[in-house]
Motif scaffolding. Structure first.
Motif, PDB file in Angstrom:
ATOM      1  N   LYS A 188     -19.241  -5.286  16.291  1.00 12.12           N
ATOM      2  CA  LYS A 188     -18.470  -4.366  15.478  1.00 12.12           C
ATOM      3  C   LYS A 188     -17.167  -4.523  15.607  1.00 12.12           C
ATOM      4  CE  LYS A 188     -22.054  -0.625  14.721  1.00 12.12           C
ATOM      5  NZ  LYS A 188     -22.300   0.838  14.943  1.00 12.12           N
ATOM      6  N   PRO A 189     -16.142  -4.521  14.585  1.00 11.63           N
ATOM      7  CA  PRO A 189     -14.754  -4.648  14.871  1.00 11.63           C
ATOM      8  C   PRO A 189     -14.307  -3.345  15.138  1.00 11.63           C
ATOM      9  CG  PRO A 189     -15.442  -4.309  12.552  1.00 11.63           C
ATOM     10  CD  PRO A 189     -16.590  -4.476  13.240  1.00 11.63           C
ATOM     11  N   SER A 190     -13.018  -3.245  15.902  1.00 11.76           N
ATOM     12  CA  SER A 190     -12.353  -2.147  16.256  1.00 11.76           C
ATOM     13  C   SER A 190     -12.331  -1.237  15.110  1.00 11.76           C
ATOM     14  CB  SER A 190     -10.896  -2.556  16.639  1.00 11.76           C
ATOM     15  OG  SER A 190      -9.999  -1.388  16.666  1.00 11.76           O
ATOM     16  N   SER A 191     -12.449   0.187  15.464  1.00 14.35           N
ATOM     17  CA  SER A 191     -12.516   1.117  14.423  1.00 14.35           C
ATOM     18  C   SER A 191     -11.129   1.181  13.587  1.00 14.35           C
ATOM     19  CB  SER A 191     -12.610   2.335  14.869  1.00 14.35           C
ATOM     20  OG  SER A 191     -11.670   2.781  16.125  1.00 14.35           O
ATOM     21  N   GLU A 192      -9.873   0.415  14.459  1.00 15.93           N
ATOM     22  CA  GLU A 192      -8.769   0.428  13.572  1.00 15.93           C
ATOM     23  C   GLU A 192      -8.503  -0.701  12.831  1.00 15.93           C
ATOM     24  OE1 GLU A 192      -7.566   2.875  13.762  1.00 15.93           O
ATOM     25  OE2 GLU A 192      -7.616   4.024  15.587  1.00 15.93           O
ATOM     26  N   ALA A 193      -9.549  -1.614  12.468  1.00 12.64           N
ATOM     27  CA  ALA A 193      -9.559  -2.725  11.684  1.00 12.64           C
ATOM     28  C   ALA A 193      -8.822  -2.586  10.486  1.00 12.64           C
ATOM     29  CB  ALA A 193     -10.811  -3.636  11.460  1.00 12.64           C
ATOM     30  N   PRO A 194      -9.268  -1.508   9.506  1.00 13.56           N
ATOM     31  CA  PRO A 194      -8.731  -1.006   8.436  1.00 13.56           C
ATOM     32  C   PRO A 194      -7.007  -1.002   8.409  1.00 13.56           C
ATOM     33  CG  PRO A 194     -10.524   0.377   8.542  1.00 13.56           C
ATOM     34  CD  PRO A 194     -10.290  -0.268   9.801  1.00 13.56           C
ATOM     35  N   MET A 195      -6.674  -0.451   9.869  1.00 14.94           N
ATOM     36  CA  MET A 195      -5.252  -0.449   9.915  1.00 14.94           C
ATOM     37  C   MET A 195      -4.473  -1.654   9.673  1.00 14.94           C
ATOM     38  SD  MET A 195      -3.339   1.645  13.059  1.00 14.94           S
ATOM     39  CE  MET A 195      -3.934   0.491  14.266  1.00 14.94           C
ATOM     40  N   HIS A 196      -5.115  -2.358  10.498  1.00 11.92           N
ATOM     41  CA  HIS A 196      -4.678  -4.012  10.827  1.00 11.92           C
ATOM     42  C   HIS A 196      -4.526  -4.584   9.301  1.00 11.92           C
ATOM     43  CE1 HIS A 196      -4.818  -4.799  15.186  1.00 11.92           C
ATOM     44  NE2 HIS A 196      -5.252  -3.325  14.990  1.00 11.92           N
ATOM     45  N   ALA A 197      -5.498  -4.442   8.464  1.00 11.22           N
ATOM     46  CA  ALA A 197      -5.652  -5.086   7.290  1.00 11.22           C
ATOM     47  C   ALA A 197      -4.434  -4.524   6.370  1.00 11.22           C
ATOM     48  CB  ALA A 197      -6.944  -4.812   6.512  1.00 11.22           C
ATOM     49  N   LEU A 198      -4.297  -3.154   6.430  1.00 10.57           N
ATOM     50  CA  LEU A 198      -3.116  -2.628   5.823  1.00 10.57           C
ATOM     51  C   LEU A 198      -1.562  -3.144   6.177  1.00 10.57           C
ATOM     52  CD1 LEU A 198      -4.114   1.349   5.883  1.00 10.57           C
ATOM     53  CD2 LEU A 198      -3.969  -0.474   3.821  1.00 10.57           C
ATOM     54  N   VAL A 199      -1.764  -3.668   7.691  1.00 11.54           N
ATOM     55  CA  VAL A 199      -0.524  -4.196   7.973  1.00 11.54           C
ATOM     56  C   VAL A 199      -0.489  -5.549   7.364  1.00 11.54           C
ATOM     57  CG1 VAL A 199       0.879  -5.205   9.817  1.00 11.54           C
ATOM     58  CG2 VAL A 199      -0.451  -2.977  10.154  1.00 11.54           C
ATOM     59  N   TYR A 200      -1.259  -6.336   7.092  1.00 13.24           N
ATOM     60  CA  TYR A 200      -1.186  -7.757   6.651  1.00 13.24           C
ATOM     61  C   TYR A 200      -0.930  -7.361   5.097  1.00 13.24           C
ATOM     62  CZ  TYR A 200      -2.740  -9.497  11.079  1.00 13.24           C
ATOM     63  OH  TYR A 200      -2.858  -9.848  12.692  1.00 13.24           O
ATOM     64  N   LEU A 201      -1.417  -6.507   4.489  1.00 20.29           N
ATOM     65  CA  LEU A 201      -1.186  -6.499   3.156  1.00 20.29           C
ATOM     66  C   LEU A 201       0.242  -5.876   2.897  1.00 20.29           C
ATOM     67  CD1 LEU A 201      -4.558  -4.995   2.059  1.00 20.29           C
ATOM     68  CD2 LEU A 201      -3.903  -7.069   1.474  1.00 20.29           C
ATOM     69  N   ASN A 202       0.704  -5.018   3.671  1.00 17.69           N
ATOM     70  CA  ASN A 202       2.194  -4.672   3.499  1.00 17.69           C
ATOM     71  C   ASN A 202       3.249  -5.329   4.022  1.00 17.69           C
ATOM     72  OD1 ASN A 202       2.268  -1.452   2.145  1.00 17.69           O
ATOM     73  ND2 ASN A 202       0.193  -1.616   3.482  1.00 17.69           N
ATOM     74  N   ARG A 203       2.996  -6.187   4.870  1.00 19.11           N
ATOM     75  CA  ARG A 203       3.918  -7.104   5.590  1.00 19.11           C
ATOM     76  C   ARG A 203       3.523  -8.622   5.143  1.00 19.11           C
ATOM     77  NH1 ARG A 203       6.186  -3.080   5.689  1.00 19.11           N
ATOM     78  NH2 ARG A 203       7.151  -1.778   7.451  1.00 19.11           N
ATOM     79  N   PRO A 204       3.675  -9.169   4.392  1.00 17.19           N
ATOM     80  CA  PRO A 204       3.092 -10.482   4.089  1.00 17.19           C
ATOM     81  C   PRO A 204       3.399 -11.680   5.100  1.00 17.19           C
ATOM     82  CG  PRO A 204       4.140  -9.670   2.072  1.00 17.19           C
ATOM     83  CD  PRO A 204       4.523  -8.761   3.281  1.00 17.19           C
ATOM     84  N   LYS A 205       4.545 -11.616   5.837  1.00 16.19           N
ATOM     85  CA  LYS A 205       5.039 -12.478   6.911  1.00 16.19           C
ATOM     86  C   LYS A 205       4.277 -12.226   8.055  1.00 16.19           C
ATOM     87  CE  LYS A 205       9.616 -13.456   5.069  1.00 16.19           C
ATOM     88  NZ  LYS A 205      11.074 -13.353   5.510  1.00 16.19           N
ATOM     89  N   ALA A 206       3.621 -11.158   8.383  1.00 16.89           N
ATOM     90  CA  ALA A 206       2.948 -10.681   9.626  1.00 16.89           C
ATOM     91  C   ALA A 206       1.777 -11.704  10.023  1.00 16.89           C
ATOM     92  CB  ALA A 206       2.488  -9.264   9.769  1.00 16.89           C
ATOM     93  N   ARG A 207       1.790 -12.240  11.140  1.00 13.96           N
ATOM     94  CA  ARG A 207       0.613 -12.881  11.746  1.00 13.96           C
ATOM     95  C   ARG A 207      -0.077 -12.504  12.707  1.00 13.96           C
ATOM     96  NH1 ARG A 207       1.505 -14.279   7.361  1.00 13.96           N
ATOM     97  NH2 ARG A 207       1.642 -16.507   6.557  1.00 13.96           N
ATOM     98  N   VAL A 208       0.568 -11.575  13.530  1.00 13.32           N
ATOM     99  CA  VAL A 208      -0.074 -10.937  14.563  1.00 13.32           C
ATOM    100  C   VAL A 208       0.083  -9.316  14.644  1.00 13.32           C
ATOM    101  CG1 VAL A 208      -0.027 -10.521  17.300  1.00 13.32           C
ATOM    102  CG2 VAL A 208       0.922 -12.958  15.930  1.00 13.32           C
TER     103      VAL A 208
END
Length: 327
Positions: free
Chosen positions: A68-88
């Protein structure tokens, strides 16, 4: 990429920015997916095949994932969606960043760290129970209201966004320096820190050797941390959510089912675990929560409500604690 994420976890572990299973890290695979650390797996035993691919669209694990992924996976997805340049993306529970997350206002960044952190101020996202939609909504609101790529998560830890792994680690270290300086200015003294979680001073070693015999079924570690000693008289309540999960709902002079108990006049604290690693983790969280309590006292912040603490502790012991021991 999987090996890169494993090496990232190892570097953060070595620098003391994470311990055991706390926190989570991810890399952006492409515009459709991210790769993230699994739920409840200790970083020192984590293997490349344990990592989990997650859809950026659904925020759920892709088919046929090993864990199972970390329970905070949705938070990480939100970051990438809101910060297009983010890679980490790093989510850490580092000591002083966690303590300063009790601040009711954004944290000012001094000129020396502005270039590294890429911001002049660090927002504090609202509090939510770990892994919940409420927490993720607070993070998204902070990302949308600020251009900062570093966010303090109230009563929880820090979120660090970067374009590559080296920048992510550099920002995590700079954040800790900024937060420690802010803490020491706030309380008017050196806050200190246990750089090596395995280190015991002479008194701690002597007390452990003397008191361990009374607890044959558990492993004992002792804290003589000065910030714990500086706490006002009375029990130490959870100001950080991982204290509620790992240590207990209250630490005082009677154990009452918690993983730590104060000695006379708080001159020392006994910390318990099923093994040495767990006992040292209890001590680390105790000492971190003591610093959060000092910040909370100055800003007149209340501890986490008792019912939430009991809920988090129940969930942790039923789920995450067992998973951390999985091989």
């Amino acid at each position: 990429m999987r090996q890169q994420l494993i090496e990232l976890a190892g570097r953060l572990l070595a620098k003391g920015l994470v311990v055991r299973t706390w926190g989570n890290f991810s890399l952006k695979v492409d515009d459709t997916a991210l790769l993230i650390t699994p739920s409840g797996r200790a970083y020192d035993t984590m293997a490349p095949e344990d990592l989990v691919s997650v859809s950026l669209e659904t925020k759920k694990a892709l088919p046929d994932q090993p864990l199972k992924p970390s329970s905070e996976a949705p938070m990480h997805a939100l970051v990438y969606l809101n910060r297009p340049k983010a890679r980490v993306v790093l989510h850490t529970h580092q000591v002083y960043a966690s303590a300063l997350s009790l601040s009711p206002r954004e944290l000012t960044v001094g000129q020396a760290h502005q270039a590294i952190l890429g911001t002049v101020s660090i927002p504090v996202a609202g509090y939510g129970l770990p892994g919940t939609k409420g927490l993720h909504q607070h993070i998204e609101a902070a990302l949308r209201s600020s251009t900062s790529d570093v966010v303090l998560m109230a009563r929880h830890g820090a979120l660090i966004i970067a374009e590559d792994i080296d920048q992510a680690i550099e920002r995590a270290e700079a954040l800790e320096e900024v937060c420690r300086a802010a803490y020491e200015k706030l309380i008017g003294r050196d806050g200190g820190v246990r750089d090596d979680l395995s280190y015991d001073n002479v008194l701690e070693t002597a007390l452990r050797d003397r008191r361990q015999v009374a607890y044959p079924a558990e492993t004992l570690i002792v804290s003589t941390d000065d910030e714990v000693k500086q706490l006002p008289e009375g029990a130490l309540k959870p100001y950080l959510d991982d204290f509620a999960q790992i240590v207990g709902v209250s630490v005082g002079h009677k154990r009452r089912g918690n993983q730590a108990v104060f000695g006379p006049d708080k001159a020392y604290t006994l910390c318990f675990g099923q093994d040495e690693q767990e006992a040292r983790s209890v001590r680390a969280v105790l000492e971190k929560n003591a610093r959060a309590a000092q910040v909370a006292r100055i800003y007149r912040q209340n501890p986490i409500p008792a019912w939430e603490c009991r809920l988090m502790r129940l969930v942790y012991h039923k789920k995450y604690s067992a998973m951390a021991g999985a091989k």
